[in-house]
Scaffold this active site. Structure first.
Site, PDB file in Angstrom:
ATOM      1  N   GLU A 129       0.826  -1.204   0.000  1.00 14.34           N
ATOM      2  CA  GLU A 129       0.000   0.000   0.000  1.00 14.34           C
ATOM      3  C   GLU A 129       0.868   1.265   0.000  1.00 14.34           C
ATOM      4  O   GLU A 129       0.566   2.245  -0.664  1.00 14.34           O
ATOM      5  CB  GLU A 129      -0.932  -0.015   1.222  1.00 14.34           C
TER       6      GLU A 129
ATOM      7  N   THR B  94      15.144   2.672  -5.368  1.00 15.94           N
ATOM      8  CA  THR B  94      14.649   4.020  -5.074  1.00 15.94           C
ATOM      9  C   THR B  94      15.750   5.042  -5.325  1.00 15.94           C
ATOM     10  O   THR B  94      15.503   6.115  -5.891  1.00 15.94           O
ATOM     11  CB  THR B  94      14.156   4.103  -3.614  1.00 15.94           C
TER      12      THR B  94
END
Lengths: 374, 526
Positions: free
Chosen positions: B256, B329
């Site tokens: 999520e 990332t």
């Protein structure tokens, strides 16, 4: 550090902020155990590495922001791929990460090593207090916040240890490996003392363990760290670390006190108290154990915590009322108090609930409570 | 037959229908995108006002404005509303508006399901916000809903579970729609590796949603059963385990987190090249990095639970797996910086928010690294440090990317350029105050302030005041955004089809504002 604080004060325009306690702490609390010291060092290491990367990467970015502007007449160069560069900035961070993780790995293994303790204490979380059970030394007591309600309601000046003070602190000897067994009576809590570098969730129905070894005598303060309902902010933890001799003296004191209380409790069962006596004693116990939910005025919080003023149980037969307080109510925040309070205290608080706020229930004697215990 | 196909399709001539039915019965991706956007804006206002109340209560020690029970309701609803009511619908708004325009499709693959997946949301929103009016007030067990605390509440807890089920159904339908549109309705010649990165990130996000929303639904259904039907999934007395919930919840919860940030990566990857006047650096590696982040997100849920008492081996596994996510990332951040490098940069408001995103999101990433270290996390778990961390990721990350996307695509949606003066005020006020708001929270967490408390010890008073001041300014600054948007809808400098000098992509080949129906004839992508 001092410069940082001064700059912060400057930034915040000083004047209008009246510092309650001039404490612009920027870092972890001063470590008082070896584990806490290692956590402190690992944090410093990672912080410095991150700062270094930040300065390099955003140094490059801000150089571009200033030098490669259209308004400065810079023409765009249309390169958009470079395999070697991509490999380099994948591999180098990987190596840095492993380098940072290594000291952390060793610390984890030590943190989890609860073997061979000098002392084992079972800590049980309750909504909203802690119980300390010294398994080897036969001492067991409850520890609840001692911050007065009028300080919380801003009707009295706040003390120095506002919300971080308890009636009965946990006491441990200095330099000894203390193993803490954690469990809970109702919902999940977390037992946390920052200066000792120890935090562990207390999970109902399960026992988890952790350990600490305090390096110097002193008073160390922490709080419950897992949301546990209305009183979450109000169940502090205080650990007093004493020399071995002082610890033994405290133990002896505690045992004597417990014994006296046990004798008094037995005597109380045989005694009959007047409703006024019970009410006075009950009001104090109610304030400490019940008022957080049912409120001092007995009106509760509609829909969440039932009112006792005018309630069916408080105005009905005493047996049902005693049972509810002894055994609690499953699936609600109503706790079972049979392990937490003795017969006389229970009789007092139940009587208080039955005759305060215009209730018309019958008073209850310690012997009645004893008879309903199983 | 061929002659017929050469004619423009009849619906291309349809104008927007009028009245309330245009919105209630809409199957048009642009209208539904607009609906998603205004829903998110409304919920943002409600969730934001809750945050203002939270900061007002925390302005000084002691209880002033709200009692602890109400405070817990505020933090719980603020979390649920901002995640499920603001960030996710706002990204879906972008997907609805932009995905068909960017891949040259006439609409979404399932226009009627699109209508249904939107109109479920206001129902869930009303349940969630309306539960404050029920006896006992709204949910107060934290947005993470941990039992046994969550089993103690009243009827509003069951209503919240229902609301989450509805929002989950909406998300799953929306995701199936988006994934199907992307996989089946691209213009001829637009291969997967020619898709704009925003479309890629949404394709991957859609699969994440389809994978984990049912897991959340399962977790809350077990809560519902424990609360009402006498099961004991999470009750040790009946053979269950409260920690089981945390495992299931975070197996949903960590993906999520990336559902809330991958579309942000996509928006930023559209904005930065435009205002650098240079193609995105390392497009292929960006796609692979996004996919790796998505896959890794399923393998790291335990780092939310380092203090529950798992074995050392499990702690170490979750620590190393979590650190691994920093690699892709990092690749993304390096690629954005390399895109700006030797470009021809201008700083319209969209670009300002994008640059702030790269910088501030990285701070959130770094505090994530700190939290990934198990021993340090033991100190910082459930403190304000964590609050600082996820607000840097979600406010200066996800929310700032939404702002960047709005300033970037509003000209295409409204046909008017954004008022840059107002935009700049909005940016600078937001960017400064958001740091005054969230940066001191790092210090509070390090010093030992737990999260989710309505009252705190005196040594935390100073930084809490600073944070509250920052919060009030940040909250007030968002009124400027509303003004910018309304001004842009009502008028302003006329936007050209290619509203920005450096803009690339199919959406800039249609007029501004984009006609009600676009790409009735598929464009040719070379």
């Amino acid at each position: 550090m001092r410069l940082g604080r001064q700059m912060l004060l400057l930034v915040c325009g000083a004047g209008w902020i009246q510092p309650v306690v001039a404490d612009w702490a920027l870092n972890l609390q001063a470590p008082k155990s070896d584990i806490a010291a290692r956590i402190h060092d690992i944090h410093t290491l990672i912080l410095l590495v991150c700062l270094g990367i930040f300065v390099v990467v955003f140094g490059v970015m801000f150089y571009a922001l200033f030098k490669h502007r259209k308004s400065a007449g810079h023409q765009a160069h249309h390169f958009h791929e470079h395999a070697t560069v991509e490999v380099i900035w994948t591999v180098i961070p990987l190596l840095i990460l492993v380098g940072m993780a290594w000291p952390a790995t060793r610390a984890v293994l030590d943190q989890k090593d609860t073997a061979n303790p000098d002392l084992t204490i079972k800590v049980t979380g309750y909504q909203w207090k802690w119980e300390y059970d010294y398994l080897q030394d036969g001492v067991k007591f409850m520890s609840a916040s001692s911050t007065p309600a009028d300080q919380i309601a801003n009707q009295a000046a706040k003390g120095a240890h506002y919300l971080l003070e308890v009636d009965e602190p946990m006491v441990v000897p200095v330099g000894k490996k203390v193993r803490v067994l954690l469990t809970s009576h109702d919902v999940i809590h977390a037992w946390w003392v920052p200066a000792l570098g120890v935090k562990q969730d207390a999970i109902p129905g399960f026992i988890r363990d952790t350990w600490f070894r305090a390096n110097e005598p002193g008073t160390y303060r922490g709080q419950c760290a897992e949301l546990c309902g209305r009183g979450h902010a109000f169940m502090p933890i205080v650990v007093e670390v004493k020399s071995e001799a002082d610890y033994q003296a405290w133990l002896a004191d505690k045992r004597a006190g417990n014994q006296a209380r046990a004798v008094a409790a037995v005597a109380a069962v045989a005694k009959t108290f007047s409703p006024a006596e019970l009410k006075t004693r009950g009001e104090r116990i109610f304030a400490a154990n019940c008022a957080a939910c049912h409120q001092a005025d007995g009106k509760g919080l509609p829909g969440v915590f039932p009112a006792l003023a005018g309630s069916k149980i408080a105005n009905g037969p005493a047996a049902a009322h005693i049972d509810r307080v002894l055994r609690g109510k499953e699936g609600t925040a109503m706790s079972a108090f049979q392990e937490q309070l003795d017969d006389a205290d229970l009789a007092a608080v139940i009587t208080y609930e039955r005759i305060a706020w215009g209730n018309t229930g019958s008073p209850v004697q310690p012997a009645d409570v004893k008879a309903r215990r199983k | 037959m061929e002659a017929n196909l050469a004619q423009p399709l009849p619906q291309a001539h349809h104008a927007a229908p009028g009245g309330v039915w245009r919105w209630l019965a809409s199957t048009n991706h642009k209208d539904i995108g607009t609906l998603y956007f205004w829903f998110a804006a409304t919920m943002f206002l409600i969730g934001g006002l809750m945050a203002m109340l939270i900061r007002a209560e925390l302005f000084q020690p002691g209880l002033q404005l709200v009692q602890p029970e109400a405070f817990n309701q505020l933090t719980t609803l603020h979390g649920l509303i901002m995640i499920f009511g603001v960030i996710m619908p706002a990204f879906t708004a972008f997907a609805n508006w932009q995905v068909p325009l960017m891949i040259g499709a006439p609409d979404m693959a399932f226009p009627r399901m699109n209508n249904w997946s939107f109109w479920l949301l206001p129902v869930a929103g009303v349940f969630l916000v309306g539960s404050t009016l029920l006896p006992g007030g709204a949910v107060a067990g934290g947005w993470t809903m941990y039992p046994p605390l969550f089993l103690q509440g009243g009827i509003s807890y069951d209503l919240t579970i229902f609301a989450i089920h509805i929002m989950g159904a909406s998300s799953i339908m929306g995701s199936i729609n988006i994934a199907t549109t992307i996989l089946n309705m691209r213009a001829p010649g637009m291969t997967l590796m020619k898709m704009p990165l925003f479309v890629w990130t949404w394709l991957i996000t859609a699969f994440l949603l389809i994978a984990v929303m049912p897991v959340l639904a399962g977790a809350v259904t077990m809560l519902l059963a424990d609360r009402n039907f006498g099961t004991h999934f999470f009750d040790a007395a009946g053979g269950g385990d409260p920690v089981l919930f945390q495992h299931v919840f975070w197996f949903f919860g960590h993906p999520e987190v990336y559902i809330l940030i991958l579309p942000a990566f996509g928006i930023i990857s559209s904005v930065i090249p435009t205002f650098s006047r240079k193609p995105l650096f390392g497009y292929a590696s960006m796609v692979y990095a996004t996919a790796s982040i998505a896959i890794l997100s399923f393998l790291v849920w335990g780092h939310h639970m380092f203090t529950v008492g798992m074995p050392a081996a499990a702690q170490l596994y979750f620590m190393y797996a979590t650190l691994l996510i920093a690699v892709p990332t990092g690749v993304k951040v390096f690629n954005w910086v390399a895109t700006m490098w030797r470009g021809s940069l201008t700083f319209e408001t969209a670009m300002l928010f994008a640059v702030a995103f790269v910088c501030l999101f990285t701070i959130g990433g770094f505090s994530g690294l700190v939290l990934a270290m198990v021993p340090v996390d033991i100190q910082l778990q459930d403190t304000y440090y964590v609050v600082a961390h996820f607000h840097y990721v979600l406010v200066t990350g996800a929310l700032f990317s939404i702002y960047a996307g709005l300033y970037y695509w509003l000209p295409k949606w409204t046909g008017h350029m954004v008022n840059e003066t107002w935009g700049r005020w909005h940016f600078w006020l937001s960017a400064i105050s958001v740091n005054v708001l969230f940066f001191p929270m790092h210090f509070l967490g390090l010093a030992g302030m737990p999260r989710r408390i309505p009252d705190y010890a005196l040594q935390f008073a100073d930084f809490n005041r600073v944070a509250s001041i920052g919060g009030f300014v940040f909250g007030a600054s968002q009124i400027l955004l509303l003004i910018v948007i309304l001004k842009c809808i009502r008028g302003g400098e006329k936007a050209e089809a290619r509203a920005w000098e450096g803009a690339e992509g199919l959406e800039w080949t249609v007029p501004s504002p984009a006609p009600y129906h676009t790409f009735a004839q598929p464009p040719e992508v070379k």
